[in-house]
Design an enzyme around this catalytic site. Structure first.
Site, PDB file in Angstrom:
ATOM      1  N   LYS A  36      -1.570   3.346  -7.879  1.00  0.00           N
ATOM      2  CA  LYS A  36      -2.866   3.368  -8.569  1.00  0.00           C
ATOM      3  C   LYS A  36      -3.494   4.742  -8.661  1.00  0.00           C
ATOM      4  O   LYS A  36      -4.316   4.973  -9.532  1.00  0.00           O
ATOM      5  CB  LYS A  36      -3.830   2.374  -7.933  1.00  0.00           C
ATOM      6  CG  LYS A  36      -4.324   2.779  -6.570  1.00  0.00           C
ATOM      7  CD  LYS A  36      -5.203   1.691  -5.992  1.00  0.00           C
ATOM      8  CE  LYS A  36      -5.743   2.106  -4.654  1.00  0.00           C
ATOM      9  NZ  LYS A  36      -6.002   0.973  -3.775  1.00  0.00           N
ATOM     10  N   ARG A 131     -14.113  -6.651   2.189  1.00  0.00           N
ATOM     11  CA  ARG A 131     -13.879  -6.406   0.784  1.00  0.00           C
ATOM     12  C   ARG A 131     -13.287  -7.715   0.266  1.00  0.00           C
ATOM     13  O   ARG A 131     -13.875  -8.763   0.487  1.00  0.00           O
ATOM     14  CB  ARG A 131     -13.006  -5.157   0.555  1.00  0.00           C
ATOM     15  CG  ARG A 131     -13.259  -4.539  -0.832  1.00  0.00           C
ATOM     16  CD  ARG A 131     -12.404  -3.306  -1.104  1.00  0.00           C
ATOM     17  NE  ARG A 131     -10.998  -3.623  -1.306  1.00  0.00           N
ATOM     18  CZ  ARG A 131     -10.072  -2.708  -1.616  1.00  0.00           C
ATOM     19  NH1 ARG A 131     -10.393  -1.426  -1.739  1.00  0.00           N
ATOM     20  NH2 ARG A 131      -8.812  -3.067  -1.790  1.00  0.00           N
TER      21      ARG A 131
END
Ligand SMILES: *Cc1c(COP(=O)(O)O)cnc(C)c1O
Length: 364
Positions: A36, A131
């Site tokens: 990413k 998260r």
């Protein structure tokens, strides 16, 4: 040469990835290479695949599509929960996605059915970092539901720590993930293939010689690209920390007072004006700024100190460094934040240094 630019050394990335793949294989753990931070670079993806990673992971479907279009052939996992608005693209290009919402999985199922494909699901479990993740006591119900969805294959479970709250992976939370894997298997009479324990922050735990239990996969980005572990930002033994560097060009170099003069109000980005008066200093300006990188994540060469940055200017004190003049280039090391920002900035060129063994092959 064009500046600013990222210089990407594929040999060093190869070394870092293959070292980690080998070390973790010793604990029965495979590596998903996380791309990413590379904006879907096919050269980096191909380099990772040569090291024996079990697949590639990216948080953005755009990057996965870019790699597919470049004919990168690998198992691709979307490691962020899919947006409902993107389920068709996700089933078309990703083999597996990380999920926490039943409605998303339901729509992935119908998209997969329309596309006549099977889509793999890894359910993310919340283990304290707050998260993404399903609360552990709700996991069993979620598994029960998704086993009924057509064109969906339940692949396993995962967790992600250390990103939002800095919760460290340790014997306790990793054992909890192992227990959950065992309990899903006995409740549903199936095999949990993937038990993905986390990211680069899991390396200290995994390589400490502890029993790694059911954990059989880690997803590694930062450790491969920067040679660093993210919990204490320490270099990892035997890895390169300069596989990717950022080069910027000097556009002004003057001796100036270290203190501003006039009536002092706010700066462009709210930074404090310099505190101590250090007399006159050698101040240089590099043509790089917040549009190109995260200036706080840059490490300057020895003898040079970063004083501040605005959108397009990085100001350094080079008093204890060799004299700089306009046109000189300076090479910085980057942290993850600076790397991601530079990789995604259209103003920063990406220069890939080909692996030596590939060059040799093309010469002969
Ligand atoms: C970014 C990310 C990773 C990789 O993290 P690194 O610290 O770069 O190794 C792994 N898993 C998830 C879910 C991520 O978002």
């Amino acid at each position: 040469m064009t500046a600013p630019r990222l210089e990407i050394d594929l040999d060093k990335i190869y070394h870092n990835a293959s070292t980690l793949v080998e070390r973790l294989a010793g604990c029965g753990i495979t590596v998903t290479g996380v791309t990413k931070a590379t904006l879907g670079s096919s050269e980096i993806a191909e380099t990772l695949l040569r090291t024996g990673v079990s697949g590639l992971g990216d948080s953005r479907i755009d990057n996965i599509e870019a790699m597919r279009h470049a004919d990168v052939s690998a198992q691709m996992t979307l490691i962020r929960s899919p947006m409902l608005s993107q389920v068709d693209r996700v089933v078309a290009h990703a083999d597996v996605s990380f999920n926490t919402e039943l409605e998303v999985i339901r729509q992935l199922s119908s998209a997969a059915r329309n596309a006549n494909r099977t889509h793999g699901i890894v359910l993310m479990v919340e283990l304290g970092d707050l998260r993404e993740g399903i609360m552990p006591d709700e996991l069993e119900n979620t598994v029960r539901e998704i086993l009924r969805f057509p064109n969906i294959a339940f692949k396993g479970i995962g967790t992600n720590l250390a990103c939002r709250s800095g919760v460290s992976p340790d014997a306790h939370n990793m054992a909890e993930l192992s227990v959950i894997a065992d309990s899903i298997e006995s409740t549903f009479g199936l095999t949990v293939d993937i038990v993905s324990g986390g990211n680069s922050a899991n390396l200290n735990w995994a390589l400490s010689g502890v029993d790694t239990g059911r954990i059989n996969n880690l997803r590694l980005g930062e450790a491969i690209l920067l040679g660093c572990e993210p919990l204490h930002r320490q270099p990892i033994d035997g890895l390169h920390t300069d596989a990717i560097t950022l080069v910027a060009e000097v556009i002004e170099s003057k001796v100036k007072p270290s203190q501003p003069w006039g009536v002092i109000a706010q700066t462009a980005f709210g930074e404090e004006a310099p505190a101590a008066d250090r007399g006159h200093i050698s101040q240089s300006i590099l043509a790089i700024g917040r549009q190109d990188t995260d200036p706080c994540g840059l490490q300057s060469p020895p003898g040079m100190k970063i004083l501040g940055a605005s959108s397009d200017h990085l100001i350094v004190d080079s008093t204890s460094h060799d004299q700089l003049t306009a046109g000189d280039e300076v090479t910085f090391q980057l942290n993850y934040s600076a790397l991601v920002r530079s990789m995604t900035s259209p103003f920063v060129a990406k220069v890939v240094e080909l692996p030596i063994n590939l060059l040799r092959r093309s010469e002969s």
